[in-house]
Design an enzyme around this catalytic site. Structure first.
Site, PDB file in Angstrom:
ATOM      1  N   ASP A  45     -19.987  32.693 -57.122  1.00 40.73           N
ATOM      2  CA  ASP A  45     -19.769  34.121 -57.381  1.00 40.73           C
ATOM      3  C   ASP A  45     -18.567  34.640 -56.598  1.00 40.73           C
ATOM      4  O   ASP A  45     -18.524  34.544 -55.368  1.00 40.73           O
ATOM      5  CB  ASP A  45     -21.015  34.922 -57.010  1.00 40.73           C
ATOM      6  CG  ASP A  45     -22.161  34.602 -57.950  1.00 40.73           C
ATOM      7  OD1 ASP A  45     -21.949  34.743 -59.168  1.00 40.73           O
ATOM      8  OD2 ASP A  45     -23.234  34.200 -57.470  1.00 40.73           O
TER       9      ASP A  45
ATOM     10  N   ASP B 288     -17.780  27.610 -53.809  1.00 42.13           N
ATOM     11  CA  ASP B 288     -18.701  28.719 -54.012  1.00 42.13           C
ATOM     12  C   ASP B 288     -18.579  29.126 -55.492  1.00 42.13           C
ATOM     13  O   ASP B 288     -17.615  28.733 -56.172  1.00 42.13           O
ATOM     14  CB  ASP B 288     -18.277  29.875 -53.091  1.00 42.13           C
ATOM     15  CG  ASP B 288     -18.998  31.164 -53.413  1.00 42.13           C
ATOM     16  OD1 ASP B 288     -20.233  31.135 -53.531  1.00 42.13           O
ATOM     17  OD2 ASP B 288     -18.318  32.204 -53.557  1.00 42.13           O
TER      18      ASP B 288
HETATM   19  C1  XBP Z   1     -23.654  35.197 -54.344  1.00 38.39           C
HETATM   20  C2  XBP Z   1     -24.764  36.107 -54.199  1.00 38.39           C
HETATM   21  C3  XBP Z   1     -25.748  36.144 -55.261  1.00 38.39           C
HETATM   22  C4  XBP Z   1     -25.352  36.818 -56.539  1.00 38.39           C
HETATM   23  C5  XBP Z   1     -26.569  36.967 -57.411  1.00 38.39           C
HETATM   24  O1  XBP Z   1     -23.164  34.839 -53.071  1.00 38.39           O
HETATM   25  O2  XBP Z   1     -24.906  36.774 -53.220  1.00 38.39           O
HETATM   26  O3  XBP Z   1     -26.811  36.861 -54.750  1.00 38.39           O
HETATM   27  O4  XBP Z   1     -24.862  38.126 -56.267  1.00 38.39           O
HETATM   28  O5  XBP Z   1     -27.188  35.765 -57.619  1.00 38.39           O
HETATM   29  P1  XBP Z   1     -22.208  33.573 -52.888  1.00 38.39           P
HETATM   30  P2  XBP Z   1     -28.781  35.629 -57.785  1.00 38.39           P
HETATM   31  O6  XBP Z   1     -21.054  33.777 -53.796  1.00 38.39           O
HETATM   32  O7  XBP Z   1     -21.765  33.647 -51.451  1.00 38.39           O
HETATM   33  O8  XBP Z   1     -23.016  32.347 -53.172  1.00 38.39           O
HETATM   34  O9  XBP Z   1     -29.272  36.936 -58.310  1.00 38.39           O
HETATM   35  O10 XBP Z   1     -28.968  34.513 -58.764  1.00 38.39           O
HETATM   36  O11 XBP Z   1     -29.363  35.328 -56.436  1.00 38.39           O
HETATM   37 MG    MG Z   2     -19.028  34.219 -53.281  1.00 40.86          MG
END
Ligand code: XBP
Ligand code: MG
Length: 252
Positions: A12, A10
């Protein structure tokens, strides 16, 4: 024991702590620029993280928090959200370019160890593809996106996490079975997604996810750790290891 053929990350919260001090202020900068008086505080953003995807998160906020919104914006809500999201991502890219968000401990070390050992790498994330490349470029160097055989991101699948689709996509693209891989996640939605695809999952929690329901994770730690910077194990059996490396992953 099935050898570990691939590690699937993953982005973020897992590669880097991008949410609180990355996406959140970038959203707020985009709101201010658009003349909106919306303020996503650290606490409110914690609630909004229940919705994955930036565009989906903005729509959820509009639908559930009754923020001020002009008639013009309401008349073309899809376009309005899309533009806000594009502006947010450009603020986010600026922030990364300033070196604002470092990788979490142990991430670079584990990626390098996997590369040296011929363990394949992939990314399965909800965030937009450009955000992934920007983070990799600024934290690991300009060619680092090529370290990953598959970068599955954003709208590439119709259903975002917690749906398992993004992990199914990666497994299909790599022609691997879930038992040959290990996923790395930081959140409940991410874990639901990886578990839904049948993947053993290591969770590195952060401030937003420490108290989440992370049942089903193979190992829950506060970080991947480094030699001289040991991880704390919150659940699972790390077999006395101070940090996550391929040796430990093989034994999980
Ligand atoms: C990440 C997210 C994303 C980021 C923003 O989730 O939820 O929405 O917060 O990204 P994960 P975008 O780590 O589970 O993938 O604004 O580019 O969508
Ligand atoms: Mg995440």
């Amino acid at each position: 024991m099935t050898p570990t053929a691939a590690l699937i990350f993953d982005v973020d919260g897992t590669l880097a702590d991008t949410e609180r001090d990355g996406h959140r202020p970038a959203f707020n900068a985009a709101f201010a620029e658009a003349g909106l008086n919306w303020d996503w505080t650290v606490e409110l953003y914690g609630e909004l993280l229940a919705i994955t995807g930036g565009k989906e998160r903005i729509r959820h906020y509009i639908d559930n928090y009754a923020p001020t919104l002009s008639d013009g914006a309401r008349a073309d809500l899809d376009g309005f959200i899309l533009n806000l999201h594009l502006a947010k991502n450009s603020h986010y890219a600026e922030l990364l370019a300033k070196g604002g968000i470092p990788l979490r401990p142990g991430v670079k070390r584990l990626l390098q160890e996997a590369r040296a050992a011929g363990v394949r790498l992939a990314i399965a994330t909800t965030t937009s593809p450009g955000n992934v490349i920007a983070l990799l470029d600024h934290s690991l160097g300009a060619d680092s996106a090529s370290w990953f055989e598959v970068i599955a991101a954003g709208d590439i699948v119709p259903a975002k996490k917690p749906a398992p689709d993004i992990y199914h996509y990666v497994l299909r693209a790599m022609n691997l079975k879930p038992e040959q891989c290990i996923a790395f996640e930081d959140s409940e939605n991410g874990l639901k997604s990886s578990l839904g695809a049948g993947l053993r999952t290591v969770v590195t929690v952060n401030g937003y996810t420490r108290d989440s329901d992370l049942a089903g994770a193979t190992l829950i730690v506060d970080q991947l750790g480094e030699p001289g910077q040991p991880m704390s194990v919150l659940a699972g059996n790390a077999q006395g290891a101070a940090y996550v490396d391929l040796g430990l992953l093989k034994r999980l």
